[in-house]
Design an enzyme around this catalytic site. Structure first.
Site, short mmCIF file in Angstrom:
data_model
loop_
_atom_site.label_atom_id
_atom_site.label_comp_id
_atom_site.label_asym_id
_atom_site.label_seq_id
_atom_site.Cartn_x
_atom_site.Cartn_y
_atom_site.Cartn_z
N THR A 142 0.83 -1.38 0.05
CA THR A 142 -0.18 -0.05 0.12
C THR A 142 0.79 1.25 0.06
OG1 THR A 142 -0.12 -0.16 2.49
CG2 THR A 142 -2.00 -1.17 1.22
N GLU A 143 2.33 1.18 0.04
CA GLU A 143 3.06 2.43 0.13
C GLU A 143 2.51 3.60 -0.85
OE1 GLU A 143 5.36 -1.24 1.67
OE2 GLU A 143 4.04 -0.79 -0.11
N VAL A 144 2.24 3.19 -2.31
CA VAL A 144 2.30 4.19 -3.19
C VAL A 144 0.86 5.01 -2.89
CG1 VAL A 144 3.70 2.88 -5.12
CG2 VAL A 144 0.93 2.52 -4.52
N LYS A 145 0.04 4.54 -1.96
CA LYS A 145 -1.11 5.39 -1.74
C LYS A 145 -0.50 6.66 -0.70
CE LYS A 145 -5.16 2.60 -1.90
NZ LYS A 145 -6.36 2.21 -1.14
N LEU A 146 0.65 6.49 -0.25
CA LEU A 146 1.20 7.23 0.76
C LEU A 146 2.28 8.18 0.11
CD1 LEU A 146 1.78 5.18 4.10
CD2 LEU A 146 -0.31 6.98 3.62
#
Length: 259
Positions: A134-138
């Site tokens: 989920t890193e790319v959401k941040l």
């Protein structure tokens, strides 16, 4: 240790428990240091034949602790790189265990939690588990965990989930090679025991040598790959997206790029 608990039985099976259930086992700086220290100690212990990686509470691991991440914005670039590399170091200690490492996944795993899964040799997960990078959401990237995730999944399968933050279930995790077995929650402990038991009738030195040979023949994660990933994340921290994404999370509002 405050956030990592270790148990052992008289057969030589050691279990490392992520023990921060109130925070969904999010990986803080202290927790990652404790995990690294525990793994290094187990690697030196000749009495340990098998290691199980498990977690307390409903969540296996929610990923990196976002409060710890937010603190990194106040650091200079060199200190930030050192601090953000903690997860790579902890994962490396687990990955380099000479003993077989069995993952017991009793709940959801996101970001760094998927990294923890990826360094295990065999993973048993429950059928209701949800996973995601989920890193790319941040505004970040799955960098420090990346070498281990790709080594586990292969780059073709990783392309499906590595850069879109998509959440997927246990059956897809098995198809993507993150889970070896998917079981009902009530069957989890029995399934983990079924993975552990065969090693206990094998010569422990031969098991370790077989694991080392397998890594050599298959192509193990290399130091230069890990360092490149750390640098890639350090560069991302310097941009505006990371600051905006993490701020949006704490403000409980959509990030600027969210549609």
């Amino acid at each position: 240790m405050d956030f990592i608990r270790e148990t052992r039985d008289d057969r030589g099976v050691a279990t490392l428990w992520l023990a921060r259930p109130d925070k969904h086992n999010a990986l803080s700086a202290q927790m990652m240091q404790e995990l690294e220290d525990a793994a290094n100690a187990l690697a030196r212990d000749e009495s340990v034949k098998v290691v199980v990686l498990a977690a307390e509470g409903k969540t296996f691991c929610a990923g990196g602790d976002l409060a710890w991440m937010r603190e990194q914005f106040e650091m200079d670039a060199a200190t930030r790189r050192t601090e953000s590399a903690r997860i790579a170091t902890a994962l490396g200690a687990l990955y380099n265990l000479p003993q077989p490492l069995i993952g017991r996944v009793q709940g959801n795993a996101f970001g760094g939690g998927v990294g923890l899964i990826s360094v295990c040799d065999v993973i048993v997960g429950i059928e209701s588990a949800k996973l995601g990078l989920t890193e790319v959401k941040l505004g970040l990237i799955p960098a420090n965990i990346g070498p281990y995730v790709i080594a586990r999944m292969g780059h073709v399968k990783a392309q499906e989930v590595f850069m879109n933050a998509r959440i997927f279930g246990a059956e897809e995790a098995q198809r993507l090679s993150l889970f070896n077995r998917v079981v009902a929650a009530e069957d989890l402990d029995a399934a983990v025991e079924a993975e552990v038991a065969p090693y206990l009738i094998c010569a422990p030195g031969a098991v370790k040598d077989a694991k080392a040979l397998l890594r050599t023949l298959a192509g193990s994660v290399q130091t230069e790959q890990v360092e490149h990933a750390i640098d890639a994340l350090a560069l991302r921290w310097e941009g505006d997206e990371a600051r905006e994404g993490i701020a949006a999370f704490f403000d409980k509002r959509p990030a600027p790029w969210a549609q």
